[in-house]
Design a protein around this motif. Sequence first.
Motif, PDB file in Angstrom:
ATOM      1  N   MET A   1       0.853  -1.211   0.000  1.00  0.00           N
ATOM      2  CA  MET A   1       0.000   0.000   0.000  1.00  0.00           C
ATOM      3  C   MET A   1       0.885   1.257   0.000  1.00  0.00           C
ATOM      4  N   THR A   2       0.573   2.184  -0.912  1.00  0.00           N
ATOM      5  CA  THR A   2       1.310   3.449  -0.920  1.00  0.00           C
ATOM      6  C   THR A   2       0.318   4.582  -0.664  1.00  0.00           C
ATOM      7  N   PHE A   3       0.829   5.796  -0.462  1.00  0.00           N
ATOM      8  CA  PHE A   3      -0.070   6.938  -0.272  1.00  0.00           C
ATOM      9  C   PHE A   3      -0.904   7.179  -1.537  1.00  0.00           C
ATOM     10  N   GLU A   4      -0.331   6.847  -2.709  1.00  0.00           N
ATOM     11  CA  GLU A   4      -1.072   7.034  -3.964  1.00  0.00           C
ATOM     12  C   GLU A   4      -2.360   6.203  -3.972  1.00  0.00           C
ATOM     13  N   HIS A   5      -2.300   5.017  -3.348  1.00  0.00           N
ATOM     14  CA  HIS A   5      -3.492   4.151  -3.305  1.00  0.00           C
ATOM     15  C   HIS A   5      -4.611   4.770  -2.467  1.00  0.00           C
ATOM     16  N   LEU A   6      -4.307   5.761  -1.680  1.00  0.00           N
ATOM     17  CA  LEU A   6      -5.322   6.327  -0.781  1.00  0.00           C
ATOM     18  C   LEU A   6      -6.083   7.487  -1.423  1.00  0.00           C
ATOM     19  N   SER A   7      -5.883   7.727  -2.704  1.00  0.00           N
ATOM     20  CA  SER A   7      -6.571   8.805  -3.434  1.00  0.00           C
ATOM     21  C   SER A   7      -6.288  10.184  -2.852  1.00  0.00           C
ATOM     22  N   LEU A   8      -5.074  10.378  -2.411  1.00  0.00           N
ATOM     23  CA  LEU A   8      -4.718  11.717  -1.911  1.00  0.00           C
ATOM     24  C   LEU A   8      -4.332  12.601  -3.086  1.00  0.00           C
ATOM     25  N   ILE A   9      -4.586  13.901  -2.953  1.00  0.00           N
ATOM     26  CA  ILE A   9      -4.324  14.812  -4.069  1.00  0.00           C
ATOM     27  C   ILE A   9      -2.820  15.113  -4.185  1.00  0.00           C
ATOM     28  N   ALA A  10      -2.436  15.568  -5.372  1.00  0.00           N
ATOM     29  CA  ALA A  10      -1.008  15.738  -5.675  1.00  0.00           C
ATOM     30  C   ALA A  10      -0.256  16.639  -4.686  1.00  0.00           C
ATOM     31  N   PRO A  11      -0.808  17.799  -4.275  1.00  0.00           N
ATOM     32  CA  PRO A  11      -0.022  18.648  -3.356  1.00  0.00           C
ATOM     33  C   PRO A  11       0.272  17.958  -2.019  1.00  0.00           C
ATOM     34  N   ILE A  12      -0.635  17.094  -1.582  1.00  0.00           N
ATOM     35  CA  ILE A  12      -0.401  16.368  -0.318  1.00  0.00           C
ATOM     36  C   ILE A  12       0.627  15.263  -0.531  1.00  0.00           C
ATOM     37  N   LEU A  13       0.496  14.555  -1.655  1.00  0.00           N
ATOM     38  CA  LEU A  13       1.476  13.499  -1.953  1.00  0.00           C
ATOM     39  C   LEU A  13       2.880  14.090  -2.043  1.00  0.00           C
ATOM     40  N   ARG A  14       2.951  15.290  -2.624  1.00  0.00           N
ATOM     41  CA  ARG A  14       4.267  15.942  -2.749  1.00  0.00           C
ATOM     42  C   ARG A  14       4.810  16.281  -1.357  1.00  0.00           C
ATOM     43  N   ALA A  15       3.959  16.809  -0.495  1.00  0.00           N
ATOM     44  CA  ALA A  15       4.407  17.173   0.856  1.00  0.00           C
ATOM     45  C   ALA A  15       4.888  15.932   1.614  1.00  0.00           C
ATOM     46  N   LEU A  16       4.204  14.813   1.400  1.00  0.00           N
ATOM     47  CA  LEU A  16       4.610  13.578   2.087  1.00  0.00           C
ATOM     48  C   LEU A  16       5.980  13.121   1.585  1.00  0.00           C
ATOM     49  N   ARG A  17       6.155  13.207   0.273  1.00  0.00           N
ATOM     50  CA  ARG A  17       7.467  12.833  -0.288  1.00  0.00           C
ATOM     51  C   ARG A  17       8.548  13.751   0.256  1.00  0.00           C
ATOM     52  N   GLU A  18       8.249  15.053   0.275  1.00  0.00           N
ATOM     53  CA  GLU A  18       9.234  16.026   0.767  1.00  0.00           C
ATOM     54  C   GLU A  18       9.557  15.778   2.245  1.00  0.00           C
ATOM     55  N   GLY A  19       8.585  15.250   2.981  1.00  0.00           N
ATOM     56  CA  GLY A  19       8.806  14.962   4.404  1.00  0.00           C
ATOM     57  C   GLY A  19       9.458  13.608   4.638  1.00  0.00           C
ATOM     58  N   GLY A  20       9.706  12.860   3.558  1.00  0.00           N
ATOM     59  CA  GLY A  20      10.390  11.576   3.702  1.00  0.00           C
ATOM     60  C   GLY A  20       9.464  10.420   4.091  1.00  0.00           C
ATOM     61  N   TYR A  21       8.156  10.612   3.969  1.00  0.00           N
ATOM     62  CA  TYR A  21       7.232   9.526   4.307  1.00  0.00           C
ATOM     63  C   TYR A  21       7.055   8.648   3.096  1.00  0.00           C
ATOM     64  N   GLU A  22       7.295   7.360   3.256  1.00  0.00           N
ATOM     65  CA  GLU A  22       7.249   6.473   2.094  1.00  0.00           C
ATOM     66  C   GLU A  22       5.928   5.754   1.938  1.00  0.00           C
ATOM     67  N   LYS A  23       5.461   5.166   3.040  1.00  0.00           N
ATOM     68  CA  LYS A  23       4.165   4.470   2.918  1.00  0.00           C
ATOM     69  C   LYS A  23       3.321   4.716   4.160  1.00  0.00           C
ATOM     70  N   PRO A  24       1.998   4.603   4.009  1.00  0.00           N
ATOM     71  CA  PRO A  24       1.125   4.893   5.148  1.00  0.00           C
ATOM     72  C   PRO A  24       1.292   3.878   6.273  1.00  0.00           C
ATOM     73  N   THR A  25       1.108   4.323   7.490  1.00  0.00           N
ATOM     74  CA  THR A  25       1.095   3.403   8.632  1.00  0.00           C
ATOM     75  C   THR A  25      -0.304   2.758   8.678  1.00  0.00           C
ATOM     76  N   PRO A  26      -0.472   1.685   9.436  1.00  0.00           N
ATOM     77  CA  PRO A  26      -1.791   1.004   9.450  1.00  0.00           C
ATOM     78  C   PRO A  26      -2.950   1.922   9.850  1.00  0.00           C
ATOM     79  N   ILE A  27      -2.754   2.818  10.792  1.00  0.00           N
ATOM     80  CA  ILE A  27      -3.879   3.689  11.174  1.00  0.00           C
ATOM     81  C   ILE A  27      -4.215   4.626  10.009  1.00  0.00           C
ATOM     82  N   GLN A  28      -3.198   5.014   9.257  1.00  0.00           N
ATOM     83  CA  GLN A  28      -3.441   5.898   8.105  1.00  0.00           C
ATOM     84  C   GLN A  28      -4.166   5.153   6.987  1.00  0.00           C
ATOM     85  N   SER A  29      -3.690   3.951   6.642  1.00  0.00           N
ATOM     86  CA  SER A  29      -4.376   3.246   5.545  1.00  0.00           C
ATOM     87  C   SER A  29      -5.763   2.806   5.992  1.00  0.00           C
ATOM     88  N   GLY A  30      -5.967   2.606   7.298  1.00  0.00           N
ATOM     89  CA  GLY A  30      -7.290   2.221   7.779  1.00  0.00           C
ATOM     90  C   GLY A  30      -8.268   3.387   7.824  1.00  0.00           C
TER      91      GLY A  30
END
Length: 426
Positions: free
Chosen positions: A1-30
Motif C-alpha cells: 500500500m502506498t499513499f497514492e493508493h489512498l486517493s490523496l491529491i497531488a499537493p499532499i502526496l508531494r508534501a509527504l514525499r518532501e517529508g520523507g514519508y514512504e508508505k502509510p502506517t496502518p492507522i493511516q491506511s485504515g
Amino acid sequence: MTFEHLSLIAPILRALREGGYEKPTPIQSGAIPHALAGRDILGLAQTGTGKTAAFALPILQLLSAGQPAAARAPKALILAPTRELAIQINQSFIKYGRNLRLKTAVIYGGVGQGPQAHALARGVDILVATPGRLMDLMGQRLVTLNRVEFLILDEADRMLDMGFIRDVEKIVAALPRKRQSFFFSATMPPAVERLAAELLADPATVSVSPVSAPAERIDQKVMFVGRDSKDALLAALLKDQSIYRMLVFTKTKHKANRVAEKLVRGKISAEAIHGNKSQGARQRALQNFVKGSTRVLVATDIAARGIDITGISHVVNFELPNEPESYVHRIGRTARAGAGGVAISFCDKDEREYLRAIERVIRAPIAMDDSHPFHCAETAAARSGGVAPRPSNGGGCRRNARPAYAARNGRGAGGYARRESRQRWN
Ligand code: AMP
C-alpha cells in the motif's frame, strides 16, 4: 500500500514525499479512505502510530476545495489535552499542508492571548486548541464555532483524565450538528466510550493494536529496588554512554525537580519539565533535549503528553503511575516511527499493586531485570507469590553491593536484557 493508493491529491502526496514519508502506517491506511468518504472515525491508536496524519491528511484534502478562510470562524477544530500536543498537531498540519493555501492557528493557555487573537482575526481554516483557552476566547467572541465542518478530539482518554469533560461538552454544544467528527484515543474506558457515542454518528472504527497493548518493539523490564536507592540506580544506568536521550517519569513536579537536580549534581545533563514551568521554559527544555545538549528529561505525565521526539532510546518510570493507562502512554514515547526502544520501570515495595494493575491492562507480565546492584529480592519474591530469600543485607535489597558493575560489565543497561528472567504472571 502506498499513499497514492489512498486517493490523496497531488499537493499532499508531494508534501509527504518532501517529508520523507514512504508508505502509510496502518492507522493511516485504515482511516483515510473512510474519512475521505465522509464517515466519522473512531480511532483506537496510541501515540507513535502516525495517527496525526490519519486525520490531518483527509481534513487538508477535504478543505482544500472550499472557500477561503474567514476571520474567527475555523472550518476544522482539533481539540488536544496539552499545549505541547496542540503545537505538534499544528506543526503537522503545516508540514502536510505546505503545498496548499489553507491557514492554521494554534491556541493554548499559559501565554498572552494577543498573538492568538490576532491570528484568528487574520482568518483561519484549521484551528488546533486546548479546551480551556478555546472556552476563554469563545467567551470573548474572539472565535466562533458555527462554521466548523470537522471536529477532531485527539487523545480523548487523556482529555477526560485531565478533567476537560465539561469544557469539551460545552464546546461541542457550540458546533453545528452537521459535521464530520474524528475521535482518537489510546484506551477506551467506559467514560471515553460514552463520549465517543455522543459525538460520533455511525463511525468507522479503526484500531491499530489491541487497546492498551504497548508497541511490540518496546523492550519492557521491571527493576525491583528500594525507594531510597532509585536515584543511585538511575545514575548507574546512565553510566552506559550509549543512552543518549532518556525520558524519565515521576508522579509529581517536586519529584521531577529533585531527580533532575540530583543528576545534574552527578554531572549528568538533565532538565525537568512540568506544569509549574513557564511555556517558554518547557519549550527550551524540549529543544535542548532534541538537540542533544540535555541527555535526560525528567517529566510528569501531564507535561509529557504530546512529546513527539524520535530517538528517545530509553524511558524510565522512576515511579510507577497509579493509572495503568499512563504506563502505556509513557512507554509509547520511545520506539517512535518504527524505531525500537527500552522501557525500564523501577518498582519499590509500595508500588507492587501498580505493577499488577499495569500487567493486567497490557495483558502480559513485564520481565524482571535483576542484574543491577540495587536489586530488591524481597519485593521481587512477593510479586510472584514466592518466598523471600533470607535477608542478608537489611531487608533483601542489595545496597550498592557492586558499585562499579556497569563499568565492569562494559555494557551497562543495554546488556541487561540478556540476563533477565521471565516471571510467572498471576
Ligand atoms: P503520531 O502517532 O501522529 O504522533 O506520529 C508519530 C511519528 O511518526 C511522527 O514523528 C510522525 O512524523 C511519524 N510518521 C507519521 N506517519 C508516518 C509514515 N507514514 N511514515 C513514517 N513516519 C510517519
